[in-house]
Design a protein around this motif. Structure first.
Motif, short mmCIF file in Angstrom:
data_model
loop_
_atom_site.label_atom_id
_atom_site.label_comp_id
_atom_site.label_asym_id
_atom_site.label_seq_id
_atom_site.Cartn_x
_atom_site.Cartn_y
_atom_site.Cartn_z
N UNK A 27 0.79 -1.22 0.00
CA UNK A 27 0.00 0.00 0.00
C UNK A 27 0.83 1.27 0.00
N UNK A 28 2.17 1.14 -0.16
CA UNK A 28 3.05 2.30 -0.20
C UNK A 28 2.91 3.00 -1.55
N UNK A 29 2.73 4.31 -1.51
CA UNK A 29 2.61 5.12 -2.73
C UNK A 29 4.01 5.52 -3.19
N UNK A 30 4.32 5.17 -4.45
CA UNK A 30 5.66 5.41 -4.98
C UNK A 30 5.54 6.19 -6.29
N UNK A 31 6.30 7.28 -6.44
CA UNK A 31 6.27 8.03 -7.69
C UNK A 31 6.91 7.23 -8.83
N UNK A 32 6.38 7.41 -10.03
CA UNK A 32 6.86 6.73 -11.22
C UNK A 32 6.71 7.66 -12.42
N UNK A 33 7.24 7.23 -13.57
CA UNK A 33 7.11 8.06 -14.77
C UNK A 33 7.21 7.21 -16.03
N UNK A 34 6.68 7.78 -17.11
CA UNK A 34 6.76 7.19 -18.45
C UNK A 34 7.44 8.20 -19.35
N UNK A 35 8.32 7.71 -20.22
CA UNK A 35 8.97 8.56 -21.22
C UNK A 35 8.79 7.95 -22.59
N UNK A 36 8.98 8.79 -23.61
CA UNK A 36 8.94 8.36 -25.01
C UNK A 36 10.36 8.51 -25.54
N UNK A 37 10.94 7.38 -25.97
CA UNK A 37 12.32 7.39 -26.44
C UNK A 37 12.51 6.33 -27.51
N UNK A 38 13.18 6.69 -28.59
CA UNK A 38 13.48 5.76 -29.67
C UNK A 38 12.21 5.09 -30.19
N UNK A 39 11.14 5.87 -30.31
CA UNK A 39 9.84 5.43 -30.85
C UNK A 39 9.14 4.39 -29.98
N UNK A 40 9.53 4.31 -28.71
CA UNK A 40 8.91 3.39 -27.76
C UNK A 40 8.60 4.14 -26.47
N UNK A 41 7.85 3.48 -25.58
CA UNK A 41 7.51 4.05 -24.29
C UNK A 41 8.13 3.18 -23.19
N UNK A 42 8.69 3.84 -22.19
CA UNK A 42 9.34 3.15 -21.08
C UNK A 42 8.86 3.75 -19.77
N UNK A 43 8.67 2.91 -18.76
CA UNK A 43 8.23 3.37 -17.45
C UNK A 43 9.18 2.89 -16.37
N UNK A 44 9.38 3.75 -15.37
CA UNK A 44 10.29 3.44 -14.26
C UNK A 44 9.72 4.01 -12.97
N UNK A 45 10.14 3.42 -11.85
CA UNK A 45 9.90 4.07 -10.57
C UNK A 45 10.76 5.32 -10.57
N UNK A 46 10.24 6.40 -10.01
CA UNK A 46 10.96 7.68 -9.98
C UNK A 46 11.86 7.72 -8.75
N UNK A 47 12.86 6.85 -8.75
CA UNK A 47 13.83 6.75 -7.65
C UNK A 47 15.22 6.58 -8.24
N UNK A 48 16.12 7.45 -7.86
CA UNK A 48 17.51 7.36 -8.27
C UNK A 48 18.11 6.07 -7.70
N UNK A 49 19.00 5.43 -8.46
CA UNK A 49 19.69 4.23 -7.98
C UNK A 49 20.69 4.52 -6.88
#
Length: 118
Positions: A27-49
């Motif tokens: 139930x933890x709320x975590x920020x995330x994002x989607x980007x458009x790159x190289x004609x595709x879509x990619x999603x990641x958690x919005x957390x630096x490694x």
């Protein structure tokens, strides 16, 4: 259809990303994002490694000036847009956590087990 993140409309190649939140199985709320790159879509958690801070310096601003990498605004770590792999900086080989998505009739849909769109 559940777990719709949003529309692909307005997500420009190498441009501003789409921010959203996910809930994990605890139930933890975590920020995330989607980007458009190289004609595709990619999603990641919005957390630096490096340290779990959000990457964008302004909402949705994830790309480097040349649009070829994702940059952590806090520490300068660089990531590959198509894999989330650490390219350099203080991420020390730790990449971004990818999220599985599909595009269905112009909508971005989260398919990642263990997460739901908040």
């Amino acid at each position: 259809m559940k777990n719709i993140i949003g529309s692909t409309a307005g997500l420009e190649e190498g441009g501003k990303g789409l921010r959203f939140d996910v809930l994990n199985s605890d139930g933890e709320k975590i920020p995330a994002f989607v980007i458009h790159f190289d004609y595709q879509y990619f999603a990641y958690l919005n957390r630096c490694g490096h340290i779990a801070v959000q990457l964008d310096y302004m909402p949705g601003e994830f790309f480097s000036d040349d649009g070829r990498s994702l940059i952590c605004a806090t520490h300068g770590a660089e990531y590959a847009p198509d894999s989330g792999a650490c390219l350099g900086g203080p991420c020390f080989g730790v990449g971004l956590e990818p999220l599985s998505i599909v595009i269905h009739e112009g909508e971005i849909v989260l398919e990642q087990s263990g997460y739901t769109v908040a």
